[in-house]
Design a protein around this motif. Structure first.
Motif, PDB file in Angstrom:
ATOM      1  N   LEU A 283       1.086  -0.980  -0.088  1.00  0.00           N
ATOM      2  CA  LEU A 283      -0.011   0.009  -0.076  1.00  0.00           C
ATOM      3  C   LEU A 283       1.136   0.910  -0.127  1.00  0.00           C
ATOM      4  CD1 LEU A 283      -2.781   1.538   0.399  1.00  0.00           C
ATOM      5  CD2 LEU A 283      -2.251   1.062   2.656  1.00  0.00           C
ATOM      6  N   TYR A 284       0.913   2.265  -0.398  1.00  0.00           N
ATOM      7  CA  TYR A 284       1.585   3.551  -0.904  1.00  0.00           C
ATOM      8  C   TYR A 284       0.684   4.263  -1.304  1.00  0.00           C
ATOM      9  CZ  TYR A 284       5.302   6.525  -2.591  1.00  0.00           C
ATOM     10  OH  TYR A 284       6.472   6.906  -2.038  1.00  0.00           O
ATOM     11  N   LYS A 290       7.335   7.729   5.881  1.00  0.00           N
ATOM     12  CA  LYS A 290       8.597   8.199   5.232  1.00  0.00           C
ATOM     13  C   LYS A 290       9.035   6.579   5.252  1.00  0.00           C
ATOM     14  CE  LYS A 290      12.424   9.677   6.752  1.00  0.00           C
ATOM     15  NZ  LYS A 290      13.922  11.178   7.062  1.00  0.00           N
ATOM     16  N   GLU A 291       9.471   6.299   6.134  1.00  0.00           N
ATOM     17  CA  GLU A 291      10.052   4.737   6.074  1.00  0.00           C
ATOM     18  C   GLU A 291       8.887   3.812   5.450  1.00  0.00           C
ATOM     19  OE1 GLU A 291      11.717   7.314   9.402  1.00  0.00           O
ATOM     20  OE2 GLU A 291       9.545   6.571   8.813  1.00  0.00           O
ATOM     21  N   GLN A 292       7.177   3.744   5.981  1.00  0.00           N
ATOM     22  CA  GLN A 292       6.617   2.515   5.567  1.00  0.00           C
ATOM     23  C   GLN A 292       6.963   3.389   3.618  1.00  0.00           C
ATOM     24  OE1 GLN A 292       5.084   0.250   7.884  1.00  0.00           O
ATOM     25  NE2 GLN A 292       3.638   1.083   6.849  1.00  0.00           N
ATOM     26  N   ARG A 293       7.297   4.512   3.096  1.00  0.00           N
ATOM     27  CA  ARG A 293       7.069   5.037   1.607  1.00  0.00           C
ATOM     28  C   ARG A 293       8.060   4.115   1.179  1.00  0.00           C
ATOM     29  NH1 ARG A 293       6.393  10.304   1.379  1.00  0.00           N
ATOM     30  NH2 ARG A 293       6.804  10.704   3.658  1.00  0.00           N
ATOM     31  N   ARG A 294       9.202   4.819   1.637  1.00  0.00           N
ATOM     32  CA  ARG A 294      10.830   4.174   1.857  1.00  0.00           C
ATOM     33  C   ARG A 294      10.632   2.815   1.321  1.00  0.00           C
ATOM     34  NH1 ARG A 294      10.717   8.511   0.330  1.00  0.00           N
ATOM     35  NH2 ARG A 294      11.225  10.677   1.303  1.00  0.00           N
ATOM     36  N   LYS A 295      10.347   2.224   1.995  1.00  0.00           N
ATOM     37  CA  LYS A 295      10.114   0.316   2.275  1.00  0.00           C
ATOM     38  C   LYS A 295       9.465   0.037   0.701  1.00  0.00           C
ATOM     39  CE  LYS A 295       9.534  -3.814   4.781  1.00  0.00           C
ATOM     40  NZ  LYS A 295       8.746  -4.096   6.226  1.00  0.00           N
ATOM     41  N   THR A 296       8.917   0.049   0.410  1.00  0.00           N
ATOM     42  CA  THR A 296       7.786   0.128  -1.242  1.00  0.00           C
ATOM     43  C   THR A 296       8.361   0.471  -2.289  1.00  0.00           C
ATOM     44  OG1 THR A 296       5.412   0.493   0.720  1.00  0.00           O
ATOM     45  CG2 THR A 296       5.565   0.240  -1.810  1.00  0.00           C
ATOM     46  N   GLU A 297       8.824   1.463  -1.590  1.00  0.00           N
ATOM     47  CA  GLU A 297       9.985   1.965  -3.177  1.00  0.00           C
ATOM     48  C   GLU A 297      11.068   0.690  -3.275  1.00  0.00           C
ATOM     49  OE1 GLU A 297      11.188   6.138  -2.512  1.00  0.00           O
ATOM     50  OE2 GLU A 297       8.610   6.444  -2.048  1.00  0.00           O
ATOM     51  N   SER A 298      11.423   0.394  -1.884  1.00  0.00           N
ATOM     52  CA  SER A 298      13.277   0.012  -2.548  1.00  0.00           C
ATOM     53  C   SER A 298      12.306  -1.869  -3.148  1.00  0.00           C
ATOM     54  CB  SER A 298      13.701  -0.530  -0.721  1.00  0.00           C
ATOM     55  OG  SER A 298      14.713  -1.441  -0.920  1.00  0.00           O
ATOM     56  N   LEU A 299      11.169  -1.985  -2.345  1.00  0.00           N
ATOM     57  CA  LEU A 299      10.874  -3.715  -2.794  1.00  0.00           C
ATOM     58  C   LEU A 299      10.404  -3.245  -4.211  1.00  0.00           C
ATOM     59  CD1 LEU A 299       9.022  -4.360   0.746  1.00  0.00           C
ATOM     60  CD2 LEU A 299      11.039  -5.651  -0.443  1.00  0.00           C
TER      61      LEU A 299
END
Length: 817
Positions: A283-284, A290-299
């Motif tokens: 989910l985004y 910020k941490e949740q968004r960065r993790k999704t972007e990285s994955l």
């Protein structure tokens, strides 16, 4: 005469060869003409290497010649896009071992890194409009930007017709003052009016050199073919969850776009319930941490996710090569916006992108088909530019003076260099200057508004350090609703912040309530220190956080496309069978709206008389029309009771019927005169508009030191000032600005005026004995942007409404047979 060949260092030639790439013609153009034009607009389809094209002149220059300090500034509208482009830019720099440094500077950048960037800037800095304006407020701005050679504005089309674009245009004017030889490059994929965008980008240069790259293969777009019944209203497309999940399972990687954050949370939950194969789905949206968004972007970047349910936060420029499917859930609202989202799939010019449209209801199916038709014809839509928002000017004046002293005359000339402000009246500027100086005649007795002081040489500076600090903490045009951090508690009071919800949603919760957030169910514990504490829980009846400002307006262009479909049954062949039957019943029972006439239906319903206006002009215009028409109906003793609106129409219930003559009197452009004036003076929306203007202009602030004002505190303060100005200084410039903002942002007066003028004397009144098929979704108003009660209860309520809608349609079938 042969075209001039670009000079390119060998290291670039070898790198292109190693990738089996070659310079495209427009990339060669960018290199050959890099010193020829001050302003260049590159319009290229997604997958064409547009961003690399923008950076190529700078990369070559920095490789061939040493440059001390900041050389190129890249500006994007989204922090996520800044991070993504930085990652993509570092790849060629590192692979070619270029002597170039590139860094990001956004609101997420740690303070120690920001300070170091000002002392020792990189060659290339990637930032956002707000961070740029903040950097321009420091005393060393002339040193930092004085040797700047180039500024690149990415996704320029998303900025040139809104307040944030006005804000950026002023920042660009300031950069031009600090570095007069600065070159501007605009990048965009979907542009309806290239010359207009070029003019916005050019500022005082007036024109831009436009390079338009031929579009690649047209995308493959289909409307979902579901076996389930398509509802008459609603906004979640729950009927098609199995179809959406099947499409995700068939794709390598899919982006599932929705239009609001509330929709994103809810759709993610539905997909998770349907996820029998345990596919990695994320989910985004912008309210996650910020941490949740960065993790999704990285994955996503490493190909570890199968799908992401997302909002517009991912529609601009994010370049993930493995995405091969875009699924749009809900109406697209605009052709260009839809094409932008579809462009996130399959970043190759010679292969078509693949997209699936999932309308949430029957009217949305028409919208989806209109968008598909326009894309096949190569047509785009876009908003027309408006004069620059005036509440930004006091903020800009103060921003410039925080950097170094100046005079009102010099600042006025600088503002005129920004395209949206080229028509700014000197008298209006003087009033805004006076407000910035001391608040104006009704406020100048208060020390808080004594913001500027005059120096011996006639220039002005901020009155003290406190003024500078207040300003820097509140830079920007986005007035946030009051928000609380959501802290997920594991044990004791220990936990982790996972995002934000809006204050008014949190105030509805009591201990024990559950709600969906960040893709999980949380149980509300308490609010402590402006944080909402919640624990993971299991619950079937959870609330959905609602967010202000999430609605997207139906574009005028797409509305015209819907009218064309309705008027031409030959265009129905690609619509879902249920929608075709619905339109056929409407045609047989009543009539269909036509482009040249405004269809008005009237029928008895629930012991009252309903009048339906099929405007197709968006919710805001319909809401305003409803307010004004009911006021005029009251004066005519028609006795209106209530009204409801959708993007497609307005329904009004009343005690009495209206006649043809009364309809002619009701639907007149003069309704924007006395009725509008009377209503606006009584309506709370002017205060709401004034609150926005007050925050942007610096009359009040949302943040000071470590404190964040609640929206209740901001509202109390601005309402008090509003009442004071209305009584003691009714001509105050901020009241004028608030009125203009309300007409543009909240009421859509321009669009409503066009509607009234277009159909004056062209109304068709049809009297019916029952609700018509097309009227069903509007009179029931089953679409709701916000769900405030328990999820299961809301779903049950909608199910009852759908059953009622089907019953109404059965009555129509019976009458026709």
């Amino acid at each position: 005469m042969t075209a001039k060949r670009p000079t390119i260092p060998d290291v670039f030639t070898h790198w292109f060869s190693s990738k089996a790439w070659r310079l495209r013609p427009y990339q060669k153009q960018m290199l050959v003409n890099k010193d020829k034009y001050k302003v260049t607009l590159l319009i290229a389809p997604t997958g064409a290497g547009k961003t690399l094209s923008g950076f190529l002149p700078s990369l070559v220059e920095l490789t061939e010649n040493q440059h001390k300090g900041l050389h190129t500034l890249y500006i994007s509208p989204l922090k996520a896009l800044t991070q993504d482009i930085h990652r993509n830019l570092l790849q060629p720099i590192e692979e070619m071992a270029l002597p170039i440094t590139a860094e990001t500077r956004t609101g997420d950048t740690p303070s120690h890194k920001r300070q170091r960037q000002r002392r020792k800037p990189p060659h290339i800095l990637l930032t956002t409009p707000e961070s740029l304006m903040l950097m321009l407020s420091y005393a060393d701005a002339d040193t930092l930007f004085g040797k700047l050679k180039r500024v690149i504005i990415d996704e320029a089309h998303s900025l040139n017709t809104n307040k944030r674009g006005d804000f950026l245009s002023l920042a660009l004017a300031r950069l031009n003052t600090l570095s007069p030889d600065l070159q501007r490059i605009g990048l965009s994929a979907t542009v309806a009016y290239p010359q207009t965008l070029g003019a916005w980008l050019a500022g005082s240069e007036n024109t831009a050199h436009v390079i338009k790259v031929k579009a690649g293969k047209k995308p493959k777009i289909k409307i979902v073919k579901s076996k389930a019944r398509i509802p008459f209203g609603g906004f979640m497309a729950r009927y098609a969850i199995d179809d959406i999940y099947h499409a995700i399972a068939q794709a390598r990687t899919a982006l599932v776009f929705v239009n609001t954050r509330a929709q994103a949370e809810m759709l993610f939950q539905h997909l998770w319930e349907a996820n029998t194969q345990a596919l990695p789905i994320a989910l985004y949206h912008g309210s996650l941490s910020k941490e949740q968004r960065r993790k999704t972007e990285s994955l996503m970047a490493t190909g570890e996710l199968r799908a992401v349910v997302c909002t517009s936060a991912l529609e601009l420029g994010i370049d993930w090569g493995d995405v091969d499917k875009v699924i749009q859930v809900g109406a697209p609202k605009g052709v260009s916006r839809l094409l932008q989202r579809i462009g996130r799939a399959n970043h190759r010019l010679d292969e078509p992108s693949d997209a699936l449209l999932v309308p949430a209801n029957r009217f949305e199916a028409l919208e989806c088909q209109a968008a598909i038709t326009a894309i096949k014809k190569g047509q785009l839509d876009g908003e027309s530019p408006q004069p620059g928002a005036m509440d930004i000017i006091p903020q800009f004046i103060l921003n410039c003076l925080c950097s170094y002293p100046s005079t009102p005359e010099a600042l006025y000339k600088e503002i005129l260099n920004a395209t949206p402000y080229q028509g700014l009246d000197k008298d209006d500027f003087n009033k805004l200057w006076q407000f910035t100086l001391d608040g104006g005649s009704a406020l100048n007795a208060y020390e808080r508004y004594q913001r500027l002081t005059k120096n011996n040489d006639g220039t002005y500076s901020p009155a003290n350090k406190r003024v500078i600090q207040r300003h820097r903490q509140n830079i920007g045009t986005i007035v946030e609703a009051g928000r609380l951090k959501v802290k997920r508690i594991r044990r004791g009071n220990q936990g982790k912040v996972i995002g934000e919800v809006e204050e008014y949603f949190a105030q509805q919760l009591v201990p024990g309530d559950t709600f969906y957030f960040a893709g999980q169910v949380l149980k509300f514990e308490a609010i402590r220190d402006m944080q909402l504490h919640a624990k993971p829980a299991k619950a079937k009846e959870a609330k959905i956080p609602s967010y202000a400002g999430g609605q997207m307006p139906l574009s005028t262009f797409l509305a015209d496309g819907v009218r064309d479909i309705l008027a031409n049954p030959s265009m129905w062949r690609n619509l879902p069978a249920q929608v075709k039957e619905w339109l056929g019943l409407q045609q047989a029972f009543s009539t269909l709206p036509s482009p040249g006439q405004l269809l008005v239906e009237q029928f008895p319903f629930r012991q009252t008389h309903y009048t339906l206006f099929y405007t197709f002009d968006g919710r805001k215009a319909n809401q305003t029309l409803g307010m004004l028409i009911t006021r005029r109906m009251e004066k005519m003793s028609i006795k209106p009771l209530s009204f409801s609106v959708t993007d497609y129409g307005l329904s009004i219930s009343a005690v009495n019927r209206i006649s043809e003559a009364q309809l002619t009197t009701l639907f007149q452009p003069d309704i924007l005169g006395d009725e509008l004036e009377d209503w606006m003076l009584q309506a709370p929306m002017l205060k709401r508009s004034f609150r926005q203007v007050a925050v942007v202009s610096g009359l009040t602030e949302q943040r000071y030191h470590a404190a964040q004002k609640t929206m209740k505190q901001v509202t109390f303060s601005t309402d008090l000032i509003y009442d004071t100005l209305r009584e003691h200084d009714p001509d105050h410039i901020l009241l004028t600005v608030a009125r203009a903002d309300a007409e543009r942002e909240l009421l859509d007066i321009k669009r409503l005026a066009n509607l009234l003028i277009r159909y004056v004397g062209k109304t068709t009144l049809v009297n019916l004995e029952k609700v018509s098929p097309m009227a069903i979704p509007i009179v029931l108003d089953v679409r709701s942007e916000q769900i405030k009660g328990a999820g299961a209860h809301a779903m049950l309520e909608q199910a009852n409404l759908y059953a009622e809608a089907e019953s109404m349609l059965d009555e129509v079938r019976a009458l026709l047979s």
